[in-house]
Design an enzyme around this catalytic site. Sequence first.
Site, PDB file in Angstrom:
ATOM      1  CG  ASP A   6      56.212  86.737  -7.107  1.00 52.72           C
ATOM      2  OD1 ASP A   6      56.840  87.001  -8.147  1.00 52.72           O
ATOM      3  OD2 ASP A   6      55.308  85.875  -7.049  1.00 52.72           O
ATOM      4  CG  ASP A 109      57.046  84.024 -12.699  1.00 55.17           C
ATOM      5  OD1 ASP A 109      57.725  84.356 -13.694  1.00 55.17           O
ATOM      6  OD2 ASP A 109      55.927  83.488 -12.796  1.00 55.17           O
TER       7      ASP A 109
END
Length: 257
Positions: A6, A109
Amino acid sequence: MNLMVDVGNSTIVLALFKGEDLVNKFKIKTDIHMSESEVEMEIRSLFSSSSIALSEVEAVVYSSVVPVLNHSIKEALASLFNAKIITIGAGTKTGLPLVIDSPSEVGNDLIADLVGAKFIYGYPALIIDMGTATKFLFLDKNGAFSSAHIIPGLVKSANSLKDSTFLLPEVGLEKPKGFLAKNTIDAINNGIIYSNVKMIEGMAEQYQKAVGYDFKLILTGGCANLIADMLDLDYTYDENLLVKGLNIILEKNQNEK
């Protein structure tokens, strides 16, 4: 073993999963000037220090909100791992309906947070992700993403005071020792922390009034630990919600080409 990557505005998180179990997690400070070789060297070092072989990674899920870094990081991942790489984007299976005006604007996200919340904790739910920005994400009673609010995060709020004033100092935020502040550092720290606590409580109340039914409250994000245990609310704190969501997305896309 599967690797979740991420790329956030402040931090790059690499999380290793064996099935549903989180095995290890690494963090790299986001630097938009990182080259492919620098990314590769950093990841090699992290794996070496953890005694996990690169060859153990069978699949990689890549999520990013920093487009300028995508090429260098994805090239480094392709060089390091002989594994399938799934990039979160249009066409990725998530099991998450988006009942909002512009689904294409939703960051990867946020999708991962919502998927993690939906399939681990259920719905309806209000997810509060406290990162560079504080995001309120609502999963309605049908399990769809139906509303969001975005507010400057804790660190961003502290930095804005430092950057826009001559006399106020830089503050490294921490949990307050008490409410009353008797010096400038504590005045800034306590002011930001306590105001965000009350803001979150107020926003949860406003969501309750707006939707007209009860929901779960889930707290996550890099700054959430600063206010954990301070909220006068019934909530679940899960610091790994986002990477868990990415791992669930991997399961939903395992058989895709």
